[in-house]
Design a protein around this motif. Structure first.
Motif, PDB file in Angstrom:
ATOM      1  N   ALA A 198      60.623  49.759  36.267  1.00 40.70           N
ATOM      2  CA  ALA A 198      61.524  50.720  36.904  1.00 40.70           C
ATOM      3  C   ALA A 198      61.372  52.090  36.252  1.00 40.70           C
ATOM      4  N   LYS A 199      61.597  53.137  37.024  1.00 36.74           N
ATOM      5  CA  LYS A 199      61.425  54.496  36.520  1.00 36.74           C
ATOM      6  C   LYS A 199      62.289  54.767  35.285  1.00 36.74           C
ATOM      7  N   LYS A 200      63.479  54.173  35.229  1.00 34.82           N
ATOM      8  CA  LYS A 200      64.347  54.455  34.079  1.00 34.82           C
ATOM      9  C   LYS A 200      63.721  53.984  32.772  1.00 34.82           C
ATOM     10  N   TRP A 201      62.860  52.952  32.844  1.00 35.09           N
ATOM     11  CA  TRP A 201      62.165  52.476  31.652  1.00 35.09           C
ATOM     12  C   TRP A 201      60.840  53.200  31.448  1.00 35.09           C
ATOM     13  N   ILE A 202      60.183  53.582  32.525  1.00 35.85           N
ATOM     14  CA  ILE A 202      58.848  54.163  32.419  1.00 35.85           C
ATOM     15  C   ILE A 202      58.885  55.659  32.121  1.00 35.85           C
ATOM     16  N   ASP A 203      59.882  56.386  32.623  1.00 38.32           N
ATOM     17  CA  ASP A 203      59.939  57.837  32.410  1.00 38.32           C
ATOM     18  C   ASP A 203      59.907  58.231  30.932  1.00 38.32           C
ATOM     19  N   PRO A 204      60.663  57.561  30.041  1.00 38.17           N
ATOM     20  CA  PRO A 204      60.572  57.928  28.613  1.00 38.17           C
ATOM     21  C   PRO A 204      59.181  57.688  28.027  1.00 38.17           C
ATOM     22  N   VAL A 205      58.501  56.651  28.512  1.00 38.21           N
ATOM     23  CA  VAL A 205      57.145  56.373  28.035  1.00 38.21           C
ATOM     24  C   VAL A 205      56.207  57.480  28.509  1.00 38.21           C
ATOM     25  N   ARG A 206      56.404  57.916  29.738  1.00 33.06           N
ATOM     26  CA  ARG A 206      55.593  59.018  30.276  1.00 33.06           C
ATOM     27  C   ARG A 206      55.752  60.275  29.425  1.00 33.06           C
ATOM     28  N   MET A 207      56.979  60.566  29.013  1.00 32.48           N
ATOM     29  CA  MET A 207      57.227  61.766  28.217  1.00 32.48           C
ATOM     30  C   MET A 207      56.454  61.722  26.899  1.00 32.48           C
ATOM     31  N   LEU A 208      56.427  60.553  26.260  1.00 29.24           N
ATOM     32  CA  LEU A 208      55.688  60.449  25.002  1.00 29.24           C
ATOM     33  C   LEU A 208      54.184  60.487  25.262  1.00 29.24           C
ATOM     34  N   ARG A 209      53.728  59.868  26.353  1.00 31.59           N
ATOM     35  CA  ARG A 209      52.301  59.969  26.699  1.00 31.59           C
ATOM     36  C   ARG A 209      51.907  61.411  26.966  1.00 31.59           C
ATOM     37  N   ASN A 210      52.786  62.175  27.604  1.00 29.63           N
ATOM     38  CA  ASN A 210      52.504  63.585  27.842  1.00 29.63           C
ATOM     39  C   ASN A 210      52.249  64.325  26.538  1.00 29.63           C
ATOM     40  N   THR A 211      52.996  63.949  25.501  1.00 22.59           N
ATOM     41  CA  THR A 211      52.864  64.611  24.205  1.00 22.59           C
ATOM     42  C   THR A 211      51.649  64.115  23.434  1.00 22.59           C
ATOM     43  N   MET A 212      51.490  62.801  23.365  1.00 30.50           N
ATOM     44  CA  MET A 212      50.454  62.203  22.521  1.00 30.50           C
ATOM     45  C   MET A 212      49.092  62.128  23.187  1.00 30.50           C
ATOM     46  N   GLY A 213      49.062  62.177  24.511  1.00 33.07           N
ATOM     47  CA  GLY A 213      47.824  61.891  25.220  1.00 33.07           C
ATOM     48  C   GLY A 213      47.661  60.393  25.366  1.00 33.07           C
ATOM     49  N   GLY A 214      46.449  59.941  25.535  1.00 33.48           N
ATOM     50  CA  GLY A 214      46.204  58.509  25.688  1.00 33.48           C
ATOM     51  C   GLY A 214      46.116  58.060  27.125  1.00 33.48           C
ATOM     52  N   ILE A 215      46.166  58.991  28.086  1.00 30.41           N
ATOM     53  CA  ILE A 215      45.991  58.636  29.490  1.00 30.41           C
ATOM     54  C   ILE A 215      44.543  58.188  29.720  1.00 30.41           C
ATOM     55  N   ALA A 216      44.328  57.261  30.637  1.00 28.93           N
ATOM     56  CA  ALA A 216      42.962  56.855  30.983  1.00 28.93           C
ATOM     57  C   ALA A 216      42.198  58.054  31.556  1.00 28.93           C
ATOM     58  N   ASP A 217      40.909  58.129  31.248  1.00 27.30           N
ATOM     59  CA  ASP A 217      40.120  59.253  31.747  1.00 27.30           C
ATOM     60  C   ASP A 217      39.800  59.062  33.230  1.00 27.30           C
ATOM     61  N   PRO A 218      39.417  60.124  33.936  1.00 25.41           N
ATOM     62  CA  PRO A 218      39.186  60.019  35.390  1.00 25.41           C
ATOM     63  C   PRO A 218      38.124  58.996  35.776  1.00 25.41           C
ATOM     64  N   ASN A 219      37.034  58.919  35.013  1.00 25.44           N
ATOM     65  CA  ASN A 219      35.970  57.979  35.365  1.00 25.44           C
ATOM     66  C   ASN A 219      36.456  56.534  35.228  1.00 25.44           C
ATOM     67  N   THR A 220      37.186  56.239  34.148  1.00 24.27           N
ATOM     68  CA  THR A 220      37.719  54.894  33.968  1.00 24.27           C
ATOM     69  C   THR A 220      38.710  54.554  35.067  1.00 24.27           C
ATOM     70  N   ALA A 221      39.576  55.512  35.413  1.00 24.28           N
ATOM     71  CA  ALA A 221      40.538  55.278  36.495  1.00 24.28           C
ATOM     72  C   ALA A 221      39.815  54.991  37.803  1.00 24.28           C
ATOM     73  N   TRP A 222      38.739  55.733  38.084  1.00 19.32           N
ATOM     74  CA  TRP A 222      37.959  55.521  39.301  1.00 19.32           C
ATOM     75  C   TRP A 222      37.335  54.131  39.302  1.00 19.32           C
TER      76      TRP A 222
END
Length: 422
Positions: free
Chosen positions: A253-277
């Motif tokens: 649910a967004k209420k649980w995922i939104d705080p994780v997104r905020m920390l990912r925004n700060t720390m990075g760690g998102i999958a790169d575009p090629n891996t996502a593709w």
């Protein structure tokens, strides 16, 4: 762009994987999404830029309204996250550069000094090490319980964890599960964990139940339907499925995922575009691949079960414990294709077996198109202290096998000749 409903019919996940979240008209008519290799995105105007950053920084709830910067989001990643959400019936999902990045960012989001984490055992060794060693440096402690714990045992664990947190000036921050557990395939009663948590904390609580669903997801278990709040994956495994990428995700649910997104925004760690593709490619066939591997595993285990050099199997299609069978019947729709084989003897016998394999590859990881075999006690779980390995059932005679999509008879012949060498 495929919608989740076509006329009056709700489309199945396997159908939605072919187009959900992508509009070819936005990319020169390209049937498949291009790989968007860019570090940043142009704003339509200054006001839009301001609005995006209000969402990114949390000044305005809801996150960014569009694409901003590739540490935050990107077209390939957003399509991937939309499709990952479908499989687990989740409101939102986030992708990461590895499963462990997803786990670490998740735990850091919800834990503070003095807090306590409850977790099931066994866990993947790196997860257990992060809790016991890294989080401990920041004043976070833990209490663990065996995967098959009863409701009474869970009530006791939660009570002890709350008391420990109170003594430390913290809170019960998270209940973290891995089911089936790696490498024993031990199952956790998610419904009992959820009921015990809710009974202890009431309806208004901030303690999510997160679960690593890598061994069975997304096809054979949907933990959000049984009381979990957040589902965690190493996408490297079955979702990626070709042993050619490393990635992870969380969904819920967004209420649980939104705080994780905020920390990912700060720390990075998102999958790169090629891996996502590449993961978008893999999601198109995940049901086919997992189904074939599951059918193969059932045939291979039927052969192994009666072999004189096999002590027993840790395979969910052949459970010999009533409590575990009850959990399986309520939570799972398939036995999966990763299991443990206990060979009569110890490390030497296991090594002879592993070294004699010709089709199956001696390698860690799981969920790929090829069959893999490894020795957890001396490889993936080597860092786990010996007494804890004993208590978790990670013995020297355990071999973990992940069955692929080869011909089942060829695999059986390979295992037969390898056992001849033991």
């Amino acid at each position: 762009m495929a919608d989740s409903k076509s006329a009056s019919r709700t489309l199945k996940p396997s159908t939605l994987m072919m187009g959900h979240g992508y509009d070819p008209a936005l990319s020169e008519g390209s049937l498949k999404p291009p790989i968007f290799l860019t570090s940043t995105f142009a704003f339509e105007n200054a006001a839009a830029g301001k609005r995006h950053f209000e969402g990114i920084t949390g000044k305005r709830p809801g996150g960014a309204d569009g694409l901003v910067y590739s540490r935050f989001n990107g077209p390939n990643q957003e399509i991937l996250e939309d499709r990952l959400s479908i499989w687990d019936g989740a409101e939102d999902a986030l992708c990461f550069s590895s499963g462990m990045t997803a786990i670490c960012v998740l735990m850091l989001t919800y834990c503070a000094a003095g807090d306590v984490i409850i977790h099931s055992g066994p866990l993947y060794a790196a997860t257990e090490g992060f809790v016991a060693k890294t989080l401990a440096k920041f004043g976070v402690s833990y209490i663990d319980f065996p995967a098959g714990a009863s409701r009474e045992e869970l009530d006791d664990v939660i009570a002890r964890a709350r008391a420990q947190a109170a003594d430390q000036g913290g809170k019960l921050a998270m209940i973290y599960l891995e089911s089936p557990g790696n490498p024993t395939n031990a199952l956790v009663d998610i419904e009992a964990v959820s009921a015990a948590r809710d009974a202890a904390l009431g309806a208004d609580h901030a303690c999510p139940i997160a679960i690593d669903n890598t061994f069975l997801g997304p096809l054979w278990q949907r933990p959000l339907d049984h009381g979990a709040d957040i589902v965690v994956y190493s996408l490297t495994k079955y979702v990626g499925g070709h042993s050619d990428l490393v990635a992870g995700s969380v969904a819920g649910a967004k209420k649980w995922i939104d705080p994780v997104r905020m920390l990912r925004n700060t720390m990075g760690g998102i999958a790169d575009p090629n891996t996502a593709w590449m993961l978008l490619r893999s999601l198109e066939t995940v049901e086919l691949r997992m189904s074939r591997a599951g059918e193969n595993a059932a045939k291979v285990c039927a052969f192994l079960k009666g072999h004189p050099k096999i002590e027993r199997l840790g395979y969910l299609g052949m459970i010999d414990d009533a409590r575990q069978q009850d959990i399986y019947d309520r939570h799972c729709t398939g036995a999966g294709s990763t299991f443990s084989v206990f060979i009569k003897g110890g490390e030497a016998e296991c090594f002879r077996f592993l070294d004699a394999l010709r089709i199956a590859k001696l390698a860690v990881s799981l969920g790929g198109t090829e069959t893999l075999a490894s020795h957890p006690a001396s490889m993936t779980h080597l860092s786990v202290p010996d007494p804890r390995k004993v208590s978790l059932g990670i013995s020297d005679n355990l071999v973990r096998i992940s069955i692929g999509i080869e011909d089942a008879d060829d695999l059986i012949a390979d295992f037969e000749q390898a056992l001849d060498a033991v």
